[in-house]
Design an enzyme around this catalytic site. Structure first.
Site, PDB file in Angstrom:
ATOM      1  N   HIS A  26      40.197 -46.873 -10.440  1.00  0.00           N
ATOM      2  CA  HIS A  26      39.808 -46.833 -11.684  1.00  0.00           C
ATOM      3  C   HIS A  26      40.327 -48.196 -12.534  1.00  0.00           C
ATOM      4  CE1 HIS A  26      38.553 -45.499 -15.526  1.00  0.00           C
ATOM      5  NE2 HIS A  26      39.605 -45.960 -15.990  1.00  0.00           N
ATOM      6  N   GLU A  27      41.614 -48.250 -12.088  1.00  0.00           N
ATOM      7  CA  GLU A  27      42.286 -49.744 -12.905  1.00  0.00           C
ATOM      8  C   GLU A  27      41.870 -50.793 -12.191  1.00  0.00           C
ATOM      9  OE1 GLU A  27      43.379 -49.389 -15.579  1.00  0.00           O
ATOM     10  OE2 GLU A  27      43.596 -47.179 -15.901  1.00  0.00           O
ATOM     11  N   HIS A  30      38.596 -52.142 -13.763  1.00  0.00           N
ATOM     12  CA  HIS A  30      38.890 -53.088 -15.100  1.00  0.00           C
ATOM     13  C   HIS A  30      39.230 -54.397 -14.619  1.00  0.00           C
ATOM     14  CE1 HIS A  30      38.162 -49.608 -17.532  1.00  0.00           C
ATOM     15  NE2 HIS A  30      39.166 -48.950 -17.326  1.00  0.00           N
TER      16      HIS A  30
END
Length: 404
Positions: A26-27, A30
């Site tokens: 997920h990170e 980003h």
């Protein structure tokens, strides 16, 4: 004491592995999106709290692993508030500070001065990375091991059950349920489980005829080897499970990717449908799980994968396969949850960006602060409620009260 420690580790280690993989991807979503647009980044962290390990790469990004493995974050240069959404006054102040320290040309490296569409892509990249992870995991498992498919053919019908009242008979092959084409019994079971008290049409093939029957699943408490006893929708029939009924399916790389997309979409659709029923009060929220529940399920899944193994290698492989499947399901859930329009989540950021696109200015600081507090309260309340459910499932309160 040793048995207790080993038992705790059997739950903690799988939990950290599953959540760590999902949060990291997920990170990274980003992070990689921000990097592609030339955004200056200060820190990439997996976990919160004091750093267990930290290092800085050549580009100046600090990579760290926190000792609380319940999330992670990417910190962009210039982030001064928890919401990472400065108002116009803060932006003007930040611009002046950057120009004074690094020169006017450095302003374009800061996330908050990037075009709105780029910021929106960076924010949305996290949840969509979770969906991509689920597709990759499902596809890899399908390509590596294939799948053992059980068609949705009725074997036996329980007397007086919803299936019996609807007119289902042994030998019926269910082709469609609730408007969805049915390929496997597992797919049908998922549809039934979340539709208790909701009438649905079943298209069945009986001999050479196709019939449409109307059935309404009912709530029942059923034992579950992974999640324990749980309340779920049932129709009251068992599938035909003779050896000849099972079909082994192998997948090419392209077919596996298609299967991964199909499973990810099916999981997302089921999640959205069930949460919709929960929000409208049609179903109880007692099945909602938090970190403790995920830890318990992770341990059970790992243990289930190791059962029956004849060697350490087979035991580890079985546990790994089960945990990867669980990680795929958790990844879909986390991706969806992060897209909800709650200010502390990615969806809240996108909501504020939508306002900025229309109003041509960022949301006022007071509104952001109020939204952040409300969102944080909602999120904490949800976590507390989910943890309460987990403790109930673990029978902690009965144990403390001396009730067996």
């Amino acid at each position: 004491m040793i048995d207790f420690v080993l038992s705790a580790l059997s739950f903690i280690v799988p939990f950290v592995l599953v959540l760590g993989l999902v949060v990291t991807i997920h990170e990274l979503g980003h992070f990689l999106a921000a990097k592609s647009f030339g955004v200056a980044i200060d820190r990439f962290s997996i976990g919160f709290g004091k750093a267990m390990a930290a290092w800085t790469d050549k580009s100046g990004v600090e990579w760290r692993v926190g000792w609380i493995p319940l999330g992670g974050y990417v910190r962009f240069s210039g982030d001064e508030n928890a919401a990472s959404l400065p108002d116009q006054e803060s932006l003007d102040s930040l611009r002046q500070d950057v120009e004074r320290r690094e020169g006017p040309e450095a302003v374009n490296r800061y996330f908050h001065f990037k075009p709105l569409w780029q910021r929106a892509i960076v924010v949305a990249a996290g949840p969509f990375a979770n969906f991509a992870l689920a597709i990759v995991l499902f596809a890899a498992l399908l390509m590596s091991f294939g799948s053992l498919v059980l068609p949705a053919k009725v074997g036996t019908v329980e007397a007086g059950s919803p299936a019996a009242r609807a007119g289902l008979k042994a030998g019926d092959l269910i082709l469609e349920a609730a408007g969805e084409r049915i390929k496997t019994f597992d797919q049908l079971s998922t549809i039934i489980q979340v539709r208790a008290n909701v009438p649905m049409d079943l298209v069945v093939r009986r001999g050479e005829r196709d019939l449409t029957l109307r059935a309404t699943p009912e709530w029942r408490l059923r034992p579950d080897p992974i999640a324990g006893e749980r309340r779920t929708g049932v129709l009251g029939f068992a599938p035909a499970q003779a050896p000849s009924d099972f079909i082994r399916v192998r997948y090419s790389p392209i077919e596996a990717v298609g299967g991964g997309v199909e499973r990810t979409w099916g999981t997302l659709r089921t999640t959205v449908y069930y949460l919709g029923r929960m929000v409208t009060g049609q179903v109880s929220a007692d099945q909602l799980s938090g970190p403790l529940g995920i830890a318990r399920i992770s341990g059970k899944v790992a243990q289930a994968g190791a059962e029956g193994a004849s060697s350490t290698g087979e035991m580890l492989l079985g546990s790994a396969v089960n945990l990867l499947q669980l990680a795929a399901f958790v990844s879909v859930s986390i991706g969806f949850m992060n897209l909800l329009p709650v200010p502390v989540l990615d969806g809240g950021h996108l909501l504020f960006y939508a306002y900025e696109a229309v109003a041509r200015r960022p949301v006022a600081a007071k509104v952001q602060a109020a939204g952040y507090r409300v969102g944080l309260a909602l999120l904490l309340g949800l976590m507390l409620f989910a943890t309460w459910n987990d403790l109930q499932q673990l029978r902690v309160f009965k144990f403390l009260g001396g009730v067996s």
